[in-house]
Motif scaffolding. Sequence first.
Motif, short mmCIF file in Angstrom:
data_model
loop_
_atom_site.label_atom_id
_atom_site.label_comp_id
_atom_site.label_asym_id
_atom_site.label_seq_id
_atom_site.Cartn_x
_atom_site.Cartn_y
_atom_site.Cartn_z
N VAL A 99 -17.90 26.86 -19.77
CA VAL A 99 -18.67 25.73 -20.30
C VAL A 99 -20.14 26.11 -20.21
O VAL A 99 -20.57 26.75 -19.25
N ALA A 100 -20.90 25.77 -21.25
CA ALA A 100 -22.31 26.13 -21.31
C ALA A 100 -23.14 24.89 -21.61
O ALA A 100 -22.87 24.17 -22.57
N PHE A 101 -24.15 24.62 -20.77
CA PHE A 101 -25.05 23.50 -20.97
C PHE A 101 -26.40 23.95 -21.53
O PHE A 101 -27.11 23.17 -22.15
N ALA A 102 -26.75 25.20 -21.29
CA ALA A 102 -27.98 25.80 -21.81
C ALA A 102 -27.83 27.31 -21.68
O ALA A 102 -26.88 27.81 -21.05
N ALA A 103 -28.77 28.05 -22.26
CA ALA A 103 -28.70 29.51 -22.19
C ALA A 103 -28.80 30.01 -20.76
O ALA A 103 -28.34 31.11 -20.45
N ASP A 104 -29.40 29.21 -19.88
CA ASP A 104 -29.53 29.60 -18.48
C ASP A 104 -28.70 28.71 -17.56
O ASP A 104 -29.02 28.54 -16.38
N ILE A 147 -12.47 24.42 -17.35
CA ILE A 147 -13.67 23.79 -16.81
C ILE A 147 -14.34 22.97 -17.90
O ILE A 147 -14.32 23.34 -19.08
N THR A 148 -14.94 21.83 -17.50
CA THR A 148 -15.68 20.99 -18.43
C THR A 148 -16.74 20.24 -17.64
O THR A 148 -16.87 20.39 -16.43
N GLY A 149 -17.50 19.40 -18.33
CA GLY A 149 -18.52 18.59 -17.69
C GLY A 149 -19.63 18.27 -18.65
O GLY A 149 -19.68 18.79 -19.78
N SER A 150 -20.54 17.41 -18.22
CA SER A 150 -21.69 17.05 -19.04
C SER A 150 -22.96 17.73 -18.57
O SER A 150 -23.95 17.79 -19.30
N SER A 151 -22.95 18.26 -17.34
CA SER A 151 -24.09 18.97 -16.78
C SER A 151 -23.64 19.67 -15.51
O SER A 151 -22.50 19.49 -15.06
N VAL A 192 -9.07 20.78 -19.84
CA VAL A 192 -9.66 19.53 -19.35
C VAL A 192 -10.92 19.26 -20.16
O VAL A 192 -11.68 20.18 -20.48
N VAL A 193 -11.17 17.99 -20.53
CA VAL A 193 -12.37 17.62 -21.28
C VAL A 193 -12.84 16.24 -20.82
O VAL A 193 -12.09 15.46 -20.24
N ARG A 194 -14.10 15.95 -21.15
CA ARG A 194 -14.64 14.59 -21.04
C ARG A 194 -14.97 14.13 -22.44
O ARG A 194 -15.62 14.85 -23.21
N ASP A 195 -14.54 12.91 -22.80
CA ASP A 195 -14.83 12.41 -24.14
C ASP A 195 -16.21 11.75 -24.19
O ASP A 195 -16.92 11.68 -23.17
N GLY A 198 -17.11 9.20 -21.68
CA GLY A 198 -17.17 9.62 -20.28
C GLY A 198 -15.82 9.68 -19.59
O GLY A 198 -15.76 9.95 -18.40
N HIS A 199 -14.73 9.45 -20.33
CA HIS A 199 -13.40 9.51 -19.73
C HIS A 199 -12.97 10.97 -19.55
O HIS A 199 -13.24 11.82 -20.41
#
Length: 278
Positions: A99-104, A147-151, A192-195, A198-199
């Motif tokens: 999972v990627a939230f930003a390049a860093d 793996i998943t997430g919002s941050s 696994v995911v979050r929609d 937020g579920h």
Amino acid sequence: MVGTSHGSSPEDGRTRILHWDGSEWTDLHFPMSNPRNVKQVYGAAAIDERLLLVGDDDDQRAMIIEWTGDRWHRHDPPPEAQARWFADQPAFCRFQGVVAFAADDIWICGCGMWPGFSGPLLFHWDGAGWRTVSPGLHQPRSVFTAITGSSADDLYVTCQLASDLGPPLVLRGDAESWQVLDGLPPVTLPDVVRDAAGHLWVLQGSPNTSALARYDADHETWLHLMVPMPPGAAGVHLSELTAVPNSTALIAVGRSDHPGGPDEPYTPHAVILQLNQA
């Protein structure tokens, strides 16, 4: 969408990367699709119009491959994930999800085994180097499958325990502290995911069919939903799950098994299923 097409022999197999632009599918040419170079792609993540793929090659070496918009690049994995030997014993590492939230801010999960260690692994890229993150789960022969997430403060990983250690787990963490969301039946957890609401959803697999489960945070329980069977299918086996941006819809992909002839009891068909939530 990432997957594999199979021919009459292993040499005819090909890694497939398909892109949907809202009106049609495009097959993104993947030059490393020959099985002698790429054994399997297990996870994909998009960030800044780039595509990251993780998996392993035919030499069982963990790999990270990036599409920058005009060419493919293969990057060195974390030092712990590079194939090597310890005390004349082989070391092994497999990447299962990314999972990627930003390049860093990139996270990769999987598993590893070498003398003195056997269990799930989690790595974080901060733009300068890789860091091994410990969620506090040290179960031998166990794997982080997705793996998943919002941050980085809202991460979820699925863990497939060895069969003699218990049912699968979902871990929730903020990269510093982690807690277990248990209560799942003894099935596999391929994704696994979050929609958008937020579920949290997990994809569940069993020998006969696949199912979905949504986590009820208020009651700390899982709500289960059976996957619809495609017409004429005897079973459906899903391998990937994703949430549609700016929507409560979910997309799952995999295969359905259809009755065949005497020599081929079942014929597999690619399948894409969409769940539209109220």
